[in-house]
Scaffold this active site. Structure first.
Site, PDB file in Angstrom:
ATOM      1  N   LYS A 137      12.007   7.715  -5.010  1.00 38.55           N
ATOM      2  CA  LYS A 137      12.054   6.663  -3.981  1.00 38.55           C
ATOM      3  C   LYS A 137      13.461   6.131  -3.743  1.00 38.55           C
ATOM      4  O   LYS A 137      14.197   5.898  -4.702  1.00 38.55           O
ATOM      5  CB  LYS A 137      11.146   5.520  -4.448  1.00 38.55           C
ATOM      6  CG  LYS A 137      11.166   4.289  -3.560  1.00 38.55           C
ATOM      7  CD  LYS A 137      10.141   3.268  -4.002  1.00 38.55           C
ATOM      8  CE  LYS A 137      10.199   2.021  -3.132  1.00 38.55           C
ATOM      9  NZ  LYS A 137       9.064   1.128  -3.368  1.00 38.55           N
TER      10      LYS A 137
ATOM     11  N   HIS B 244       2.184   1.324  -6.052  1.00 47.05           N
ATOM     12  CA  HIS B 244       3.408   0.512  -6.027  1.00 47.05           C
ATOM     13  C   HIS B 244       3.314  -0.501  -7.167  1.00 47.05           C
ATOM     14  O   HIS B 244       2.270  -1.108  -7.366  1.00 47.05           O
ATOM     15  CB  HIS B 244       3.473  -0.196  -4.667  1.00 47.05           C
ATOM     16  CG  HIS B 244       4.779  -0.857  -4.363  1.00 47.05           C
ATOM     17  ND1 HIS B 244       5.245  -1.936  -5.063  1.00 47.05           N
ATOM     18  CD2 HIS B 244       5.715  -0.592  -3.411  1.00 47.05           C
ATOM     19  CE1 HIS B 244       6.416  -2.310  -4.550  1.00 47.05           C
ATOM     20  NE2 HIS B 244       6.718  -1.503  -3.540  1.00 47.05           N
TER      21      HIS B 244
ATOM     22  N   ASP C 189       3.872   7.402   1.099  1.00 47.20           N
ATOM     23  CA  ASP C 189       4.950   6.887   1.968  1.00 47.20           C
ATOM     24  C   ASP C 189       6.350   7.285   1.529  1.00 47.20           C
ATOM     25  O   ASP C 189       7.269   7.319   2.335  1.00 47.20           O
ATOM     26  CB  ASP C 189       4.845   5.362   2.114  1.00 47.20           C
ATOM     27  CG  ASP C 189       5.159   4.620   0.825  1.00 47.20           C
ATOM     28  OD1 ASP C 189       5.011   5.210  -0.262  1.00 47.20           O
ATOM     29  OD2 ASP C 189       5.553   3.441   0.901  1.00 47.20           O
ATOM     30  N   ASN C 190       6.505   7.526   0.239  1.00 47.38           N
ATOM     31  CA  ASN C 190       7.814   7.981  -0.268  1.00 47.38           C
ATOM     32  C   ASN C 190       7.615   8.416  -1.720  1.00 47.38           C
ATOM     33  O   ASN C 190       6.514   8.326  -2.266  1.00 47.38           O
ATOM     34  CB  ASN C 190       8.885   6.890  -0.153  1.00 47.38           C
ATOM     35  CG  ASN C 190       8.472   5.526  -0.652  1.00 47.38           C
ATOM     36  OD1 ASN C 190       8.379   4.576   0.115  1.00 47.38           O
ATOM     37  ND2 ASN C 190       8.169   5.421  -1.948  1.00 47.38           N
TER      38      ASN C 190
ATOM     39  N   ASP D 123       1.057   4.588  -1.853  1.00 53.29           N
ATOM     40  CA  ASP D 123       2.319   3.858  -1.842  1.00 53.29           C
ATOM     41  C   ASP D 123       3.136   4.206  -3.084  1.00 53.29           C
ATOM     42  O   ASP D 123       2.768   3.839  -4.201  1.00 53.29           O
ATOM     43  CB  ASP D 123       2.003   2.349  -1.815  1.00 53.29           C
ATOM     44  CG  ASP D 123       3.223   1.514  -1.442  1.00 53.29           C
ATOM     45  OD1 ASP D 123       4.314   2.092  -1.329  1.00 53.29           O
ATOM     46  OD2 ASP D 123       3.069   0.298  -1.269  1.00 53.29           O
ATOM     47  N   ASP D 124       4.212   4.951  -2.892  1.00 47.84           N
ATOM     48  CA  ASP D 124       5.095   5.355  -4.004  1.00 47.84           C
ATOM     49  C   ASP D 124       4.491   6.427  -4.903  1.00 47.84           C
ATOM     50  O   ASP D 124       4.968   6.626  -6.030  1.00 47.84           O
ATOM     51  CB  ASP D 124       5.504   4.170  -4.898  1.00 47.84           C
ATOM     52  CG  ASP D 124       6.379   3.155  -4.204  1.00 47.84           C
ATOM     53  OD1 ASP D 124       6.750   3.370  -3.043  1.00 47.84           O
ATOM     54  OD2 ASP D 124       6.707   2.132  -4.839  1.00 47.84           O
TER      55      ASP D 124
ATOM     56  N   HIS E 256       3.170  -3.722   6.322  1.00 42.91           N
ATOM     57  CA  HIS E 256       4.627  -3.686   6.102  1.00 42.91           C
ATOM     58  C   HIS E 256       5.443  -3.284   7.337  1.00 42.91           C
ATOM     59  O   HIS E 256       6.519  -2.693   7.219  1.00 42.91           O
ATOM     60  CB  HIS E 256       4.981  -2.771   4.907  1.00 42.91           C
ATOM     61  CG  HIS E 256       6.140  -3.345   4.117  1.00 42.91           C
ATOM     62  ND1 HIS E 256       6.607  -2.789   2.958  1.00 42.91           N
ATOM     63  CD2 HIS E 256       6.908  -4.437   4.369  1.00 42.91           C
ATOM     64  CE1 HIS E 256       7.625  -3.506   2.512  1.00 42.91           C
ATOM     65  NE2 HIS E 256       7.815  -4.507   3.345  1.00 42.91           N
TER      66      HIS E 256
ATOM     67  N   SER F 289       4.656  -5.523   0.637  1.00 43.07           N
ATOM     68  CA  SER F 289       4.425  -4.934  -0.685  1.00 43.07           C
ATOM     69  C   SER F 289       3.827  -5.942  -1.668  1.00 43.07           C
ATOM     70  O   SER F 289       4.059  -7.144  -1.555  1.00 43.07           O
ATOM     71  CB  SER F 289       5.729  -4.384  -1.261  1.00 43.07           C
ATOM     72  OG  SER F 289       6.167  -3.312  -0.467  1.00 43.07           O
TER      73      SER F 289
ATOM     74  N   ARG G 213       6.554   3.976   7.125  1.00 37.84           N
ATOM     75  CA  ARG G 213       5.306   3.629   7.818  1.00 37.84           C
ATOM     76  C   ARG G 213       5.501   3.572   9.332  1.00 37.84           C
ATOM     77  O   ARG G 213       4.626   3.964  10.101  1.00 37.84           O
ATOM     78  CB  ARG G 213       4.780   2.288   7.287  1.00 37.84           C
ATOM     79  CG  ARG G 213       4.136   2.451   5.928  1.00 37.84           C
ATOM     80  CD  ARG G 213       4.159   1.210   5.067  1.00 37.84           C
ATOM     81  NE  ARG G 213       4.090   1.644   3.681  1.00 37.84           N
ATOM     82  CZ  ARG G 213       2.965   1.748   2.969  1.00 37.84           C
ATOM     83  NH1 ARG G 213       1.809   1.369   3.488  1.00 37.84           N
ATOM     84  NH2 ARG G 213       2.999   2.196   1.738  1.00 37.84           N
TER      85      ARG G 213
ATOM     86  N   CYS H 239       9.511   2.126   2.113  1.00 42.74           N
ATOM     87  CA  CYS H 239       8.253   1.755   2.724  1.00 42.74           C
ATOM     88  C   CYS H 239       8.254   1.496   4.229  1.00 42.74           C
ATOM     89  O   CYS H 239       7.597   2.188   5.000  1.00 42.74           O
ATOM     90  CB  CYS H 239       7.784   0.515   1.982  1.00 42.74           C
ATOM     91  SG  CYS H 239       6.100   0.159   2.281  1.00 42.74           S
TER      92      CYS H 239
ATOM     93  N   LYS I 147      -2.117  -1.907   3.166  1.00 42.40           N
ATOM     94  CA  LYS I 147      -0.765  -2.468   3.313  1.00 42.40           C
ATOM     95  C   LYS I 147      -0.137  -2.096   4.642  1.00 42.40           C
ATOM     96  O   LYS I 147      -0.042  -0.928   4.986  1.00 42.40           O
ATOM     97  CB  LYS I 147       0.091  -1.941   2.174  1.00 42.40           C
ATOM     98  CG  LYS I 147       1.572  -2.250   2.291  1.00 42.40           C
ATOM     99  CD  LYS I 147       2.306  -1.720   1.075  1.00 42.40           C
ATOM    100  CE  LYS I 147       3.808  -1.723   1.283  1.00 42.40           C
ATOM    101  NZ  LYS I 147       4.507  -1.250   0.085  1.00 42.40           N
TER     102      LYS I 147
END
Lengths: 471, 471
Positions: free
Chosen positions: A319, A246, A298-299, A39-40, A138, A161, A83, A79, A136
């Site tokens: 991001k 994240h 994810d990004n 995540d991130d 989301h 998140s 996803r 996010c 996660k």
């Protein structure tokens, strides 16, 4: 006699090879699938992509033994839409998972991934796979949207998140933002889990509010290892979506100060450890040669958090942007004996995991999954990637399109008025940092970009904006 | 009984190990040494440091099998002082090889590396090694300064940069500079070797003016392979200093268009091929386990040349600057069976090759070589690097000092007035891109940086400015 496409024989040959070299007793057994999703995490945040102080020996190893993709994109730069794109193989604009008003889903949202959508888990589950999600989600936290409604037999994790459900007044931080309670004037202040009332869930039950976030990576890892171990003798699909890196950043005691890159480095090193645990489990169960492992993010990195955000390496932006740093991700495919070890420069996307996995699992790809490209011939045979483009959305606006080596950026305000105004063209194979706008030199590319823009927009059917739904 | 330092036993153990595992008949034979030095290649220009489109499979392989150093510095951010530092183990300020007036030596220069200086080649030659230099020298082109006067038995190459001796009027280019004749209005114009009258030399003889530069990498490689082959049964030292990827960029026919990263990518891929040829030669002669191979670059990428300059990856700045991108280099040490495979985050420098090689070759390091740190325990035993600092000169001015994780930048104009004015402190382990100046938070570090500045300056004895000497 039925004529099958050449790929059938290729894939069949691979399975025969596997079966002749292992203890496989199931004939053309389709592979297990493990998707590990950070995540991130930025393109530059692993050692094998040049980070000078974060240690990622397990990622480096699978990158070297498998395929490292260097032009691999998430479906969006934030996010929720990212996803949704991964699990459905569709640009989020098609299923309401990107919004005109909000970037992502929040605790007060009432929308989520519509049940009319088909996920990778739905298809693999129908094909007889055991399916688990850990981590996660989301994609909607109301009961009708949870992972168990989208093809997963089980789920353990958090619904959105880890910086949501903030329970304290926000303060202005060193970063100038209001999110950063964990930066309250002292430098590199440690965050406290109880500041956030994010729920830890299992199935559709909340187990705990404000769980100790320093244990998330460890707990996710244990759940994942247990799931693999319990399903070693049958096909399984594991979607492990880490909550880290994240912000707010947390890592377990074992990783406090392991990295000279600070808390962000510690957190990545714990994720790398977790990857190592998964790999070791597959190897000790002797199922690594039946298992495709995919690692990506994810990004891009959340650069506003400075040394607590990651690095996009040589790429521009992070991001929330449609610069390469926002959507081009670290990406590794590992499947011993099946994947041709290689660094792949061709284009790929998380959107393609759906078609690729269907192909490997001998599942027909449903017609509506129009944005997913089957990458299996690149993975198994080392062929060039069949994907030749990427469309970069922010909210519901196309901000950029990549066609081959060329990426055009469109003026956002003009797009929102219904006009198409190209403002830059980069050759991102030659100029991956998007530093040298050459738009005046490529009139033909400009025509092709506009034409692709229009063609793509014509294919979009308006749907309910799920991220705009609120109590 | 004589007590020897622990390293003696460690190194001896390694040699015993080698001898017991190979066909080595020479007892504690010291290793052959091959230094491969690229010209203006950036930290980010290899795939294993994250470049997304340049293919470097041979560099990636030796990086993975050996040690990749991610905090490894050239002695300066431009050519002449950097090369002087590598060969002598001394900051160029000590031997007149950095100047108040010129960045590097030019065809009209009459200075060069003083013969009072001791080079790695001098010491290895005295210890019985065959020594050869192949490639770009740039430490003085008058007869008294040539490689054969500095310990090399033989030399084949060019005496200075491949963009010198320009034979045509310069024109303003797309890059806005006057160096870029190869950008004469058409895009990605191919340069022509005859525009430059740079001599190709062997020993002290000019073989050819305006040699076909597209053959340089290939010719250098052949000479290197021949030298290794002819010396396979005795200790040797090869210093292969490529002319590429310094602009104007040239590559042989085999590499035209091999890279999607453009001509710069082609050029790096030919250098990577060349590395592969060296490695393959060592392996086919079965001497790879007796040979230390070092790969690095003289300074960061020449960013002004846009897509014809390289990439410093996530680092800030490039050639000619004391940002990390100017002096932190791709760096690989490979010596099968002896080097502990590892990614090393500790600090190292080309300055250290002298002390390290002396240590491995059992040569006493001369006292005047005060800036060179022995890295052999890191290479052989995986210990932390003993180097804890780096001093960043531009011309004759200290622009920055790194102490551990902290790098302080000094105001150049103040320094030139004799004042020490710190203007920034970065924690470059946490913030390798030097984005977040934290100088107000580290008063103790500021004191240490000033103190180190003064202490270092006190150790400098004024010498003749060799780069200022002109006809």
């Amino acid at each position: 006699m039925i004529f099958l496409p050449p790929k059938f024989y290729a894939v069949a040959a691979v399975f025969l090879f596997i079966c002749s070299h292992t203890t496989c007793n199931l004939g053309a057994r389709t592979p297990n699938v493990v998707i590990i999703f950070a995540d991130d995490m930025g393109y530059g945040d692993m050692s094998s992509n040049g980070h000078p102080t974060i240690r990622t020996p397990h990622l480096d190893r699978i990158a070297y033994e498998g395929q490292k993709w260097s032009n691999f994109y998430s479906a969006a730069s934030v996010c929720t839409p990212s996803r949704a794109g991964l699990l459905t193989g569709r640009y989020p604009i098609r299923n309401g998972m990107c919004s005109a008003v909000h970037q992502v889903l929040f605790p007060e949202s009432t929308g989520g991934l519509p049940n009319s959508e088909i996920t990778i888990a739905d298809l693999l589950s129908s094909a007889g796979y055991s399916t688990a999600m850990v981590g996660k989600w989301h994609l909607g936290h109301l009961p009708e949207f949870l992972p168990t409604k989208h093809g997963f037999d089980e789920w353990f994790g958090i619904p959105y998140s880890n910086d949501m459900d903030l329970d304290r007044p926000t303060v202005t931080t060193l970063n100038g933002g209001k999110l950063g309670l964990w930066h309250t004037g002292k430098h590199w202040d440690e965050p406290m889990s109880e500041y956030w009332r994010v729920p830890l869930m299992q199935g559709d039950q909340i187990i705990k509010r404000s769980p100790d976030q320093s244990l998330l990576t460890k707990m996710y890892t244990k759940r994942s290892v247990d799931f693999i171990t319990n399903n070693a003798d049958k096909p399984f699909f594991l979607y492990l979506a880490h909550s880290m890196p994240h912000v707010p950043l947390f890592r377990s005691e074992n990783f406090v100060g392991t990295s000279t890159a600070g808390i962000y480095g510690d957190v990545i090193e714990e994720i790398d450890w977790s990857v190592g645990q998964i790999i070791q489990t597959l190897e000790s169960l002797e199922i690594s040669e039946h298992t495709l492992v995919v690692f990506t993010s994810d990004n891009g990195p959340w650069l506003q958090f400075r040394t607590q955000g990651g690095s996009a390496g040589l790429l521009r932006g992070g991001k929330g942007t449609t610069w390469e740093g926002g959507m081009r991700e670290p990406a590794i495919f590992w499947w011993p004996q099946s994947i041709e070890p290689k660094i792949v420069h061709g284009i790929g996307s998380t959107l393609d995991l759906m078609a690729t996995i269907c192909s490997l699992a001998n599942i027909d790809l449903p017609a509506k999954i129009e944005d997913s490209v089957d990458l299996s011939n690149t993975l198994l045979l080392g062929q060039d990637s069949p994907r030749n483009e990427m469309i970069y959305y922010r909210h519901q606006t196309i901000e950029a399109i990549r066609l081959g080596a060329y990426k055009g950026h469109f003026d956002r305000e003009a797009s929102d008025r219904g006009e198409i105004k190209l403002k830059a063209i980069y050759n991102i194979d030659m100029d991956p940092a998007e530093a040298f706008n050459l738009w005046e030199r490529y009139p033909d590319i400009a025509v092709a970009l506009r034409s692709r823009y229009l063609e793509h927009r014509r294919s979009i059917i308006p749907v309910v904006d799920q991220l705009a739904r609120r109590k």
